[in-house]
Enzyme design. Structure first.
Site, mmCIF file in Angstrom:
data_model
loop_
_atom_site.group_PDB
_atom_site.id
_atom_site.type_symbol
_atom_site.label_atom_id
_atom_site.label_comp_id
_atom_site.label_asym_id
_atom_site.label_seq_id
_atom_site.Cartn_x
_atom_site.Cartn_y
_atom_site.Cartn_z
ATOM 1 N N ASP A 75 102.462 71.629 23.391
ATOM 2 C CA ASP A 75 101.626 71.002 22.374
ATOM 3 C C ASP A 75 100.265 70.766 23.019
ATOM 4 O OD1 ASP A 75 100.300 69.397 20.580
ATOM 5 O OD2 ASP A 75 101.942 67.976 20.305
ATOM 6 N N SER A 158 84.389 81.840 14.595
ATOM 7 C CA SER A 158 84.197 82.575 13.344
ATOM 8 C C SER A 158 82.806 82.323 12.778
ATOM 9 C CB SER A 158 85.252 82.170 12.307
ATOM 10 O OG SER A 158 84.872 80.982 11.632
ATOM 11 N N TYR A 170 86.275 72.202 10.014
ATOM 12 C CA TYR A 170 86.456 73.570 10.506
ATOM 13 C C TYR A 170 85.156 74.099 11.103
ATOM 14 C CZ TYR A 170 87.510 78.599 10.436
ATOM 15 O OH TYR A 170 87.697 79.912 10.794
ATOM 16 N N LYS A 174 84.324 75.285 15.080
ATOM 17 C CA LYS A 174 83.875 76.625 15.478
ATOM 18 C C LYS A 174 82.516 76.564 16.171
ATOM 19 C CE LYS A 174 87.542 78.650 13.983
ATOM 20 N NZ LYS A 174 88.590 78.964 14.982
ATOM 21 N N THR A 205 97.163 88.181 9.123
ATOM 22 C CA THR A 205 98.163 87.279 9.688
ATOM 23 C C THR A 205 99.129 86.844 8.597
ATOM 24 O OG1 THR A 205 96.928 85.240 9.219
ATOM 25 C CG2 THR A 205 96.434 86.371 11.305
#
Length: 290
Positions: A75, A158, A170, A174, A205
């Site tokens: 983890d 990304s 998010y 990044k 994916t």
């Protein structure tokens, strides 16, 4: 006889991480695969369905493809568990050639078109497992790589680092990965170690296939332009042996573009860049303040 290169791919039970691990397997690497999933059921798709994939299964695929896969349950929110991974690699291999920081917390509302305050607060956990965890893993990797005088650390980033994508948590994660690679490269100068951040294109994916089914209008035409995640592993390997490796270190690179520059294809196909639509990486900044 030349010893196989040793790679660690974090967050590789499934998704892009699993594909990157498989890609290194295709190149004959010894690959340490970390993740939390021991039995399917720990992770859910965007529609709530159980996602396949475990650390052991990914490691088995690496071996089947010609490398040596070694599963390690970890983890990446647990710093002590992460330290044990690197201690195991040091004991068993005595070196580490590649670290791919891919582990990230994937919140179930990530792709929902909601403002951030209408999503659960837990969505921000990607800043812990995703950004902070990349720093921790890189800290351990750097101590091994600098001592041996070689190595490369790659971040899976990304276009969301500069454009709006999936919300501010998010995007901040990044953008943070890009800056980690940029500043780590400054510290790595002259050591033989490189750091890059890679803007992956859309990935084929388990989750993306579900997203295609649950949000068909949003993901129309996805499969035609999407990248196989193994492609990114081949690109990282090409960067690591590139003549201009030192110049590439610290850069945020669009996988499709650097692949074309270095002569790497995705199963024989060139992939589109998306720069014109989604924006450009920030260039390296030579200024340094101590």
């Amino acid at each position: 006889m030349t010893q196989p290169k040793v790679a660690l791919v974090t967050g590789a039970s499934r998704g892009a991480g699993a594909g990157i691990a498989r890609g290194f397997g295709e190149l004959g690497y010894t690959v340490y695969v970390t993740g939390r999933t021991v039995t399917p059921g720990d992770a859910k798709g965007w529609d709530g369905s159980v996602l396949p994939g475990t650390v052991a299964e990914t490691a088995q695929e690496v071996t089947r493809l010609g490398g040596k896969g070694i599963p390690v349950v970890c983890d990446h929110a647990d710093d002590e568990a992460v330290a044990r991974v690197f201690a195991q690699i040091a004991e068993e291999q005595g070196r580490l050639d590649v670290l791919v920081n891919n582990a990230a917390y994937m919140h179930h509302q990530l792709i929902q078109q909601l403002p951030f305050w209408e999503k659960e607060l837990d969505a921000q956990k990607i800043l812990d497992v995703g950004l902070r965890s990349a720093y921790v893993a890189s800290w351990h990797a750097a101590r091994m790589m600098v001592a041996q005088g070689s190595g490369i650390i790659a971040m899976t980033s990304s276009f969301g680092a500069t454009c709006y994508m999936h919300g501010p948590a998010y995007g901040a994660q990044k953008a943070g990965l890009d800056k980690l690679a940029h500043d780590m490269a400054h510290d790595f100068a002259g050591t033989g170690v490189a750091a890059v951040s890679l803007w992956l294109g859309p990935q084929i994916t388990e989750r993306s296939k579900i997203a295609l089914q649950t949000n068909p209008e949003q993901y129309a035409g996805f499969l035609e332009m999407a990248e196989n995640p193994e492609f990114s592993a081949h690109v990282i390997a090409a960067i690591d042996r590139a003549a201009n490796r030192e110049d590439l270190s610290g850069q945020t690179l669009i996988v499709a573009e650097i692949a074309k520059e270095l002569g790497v294809t995705d199963r024989g196909n060139e992939r589109p860049s998306h720069r014109a639509m989604l924006g450009s990486p920030r260039p390296k900044n030579p200024a340094a303040v101590y």
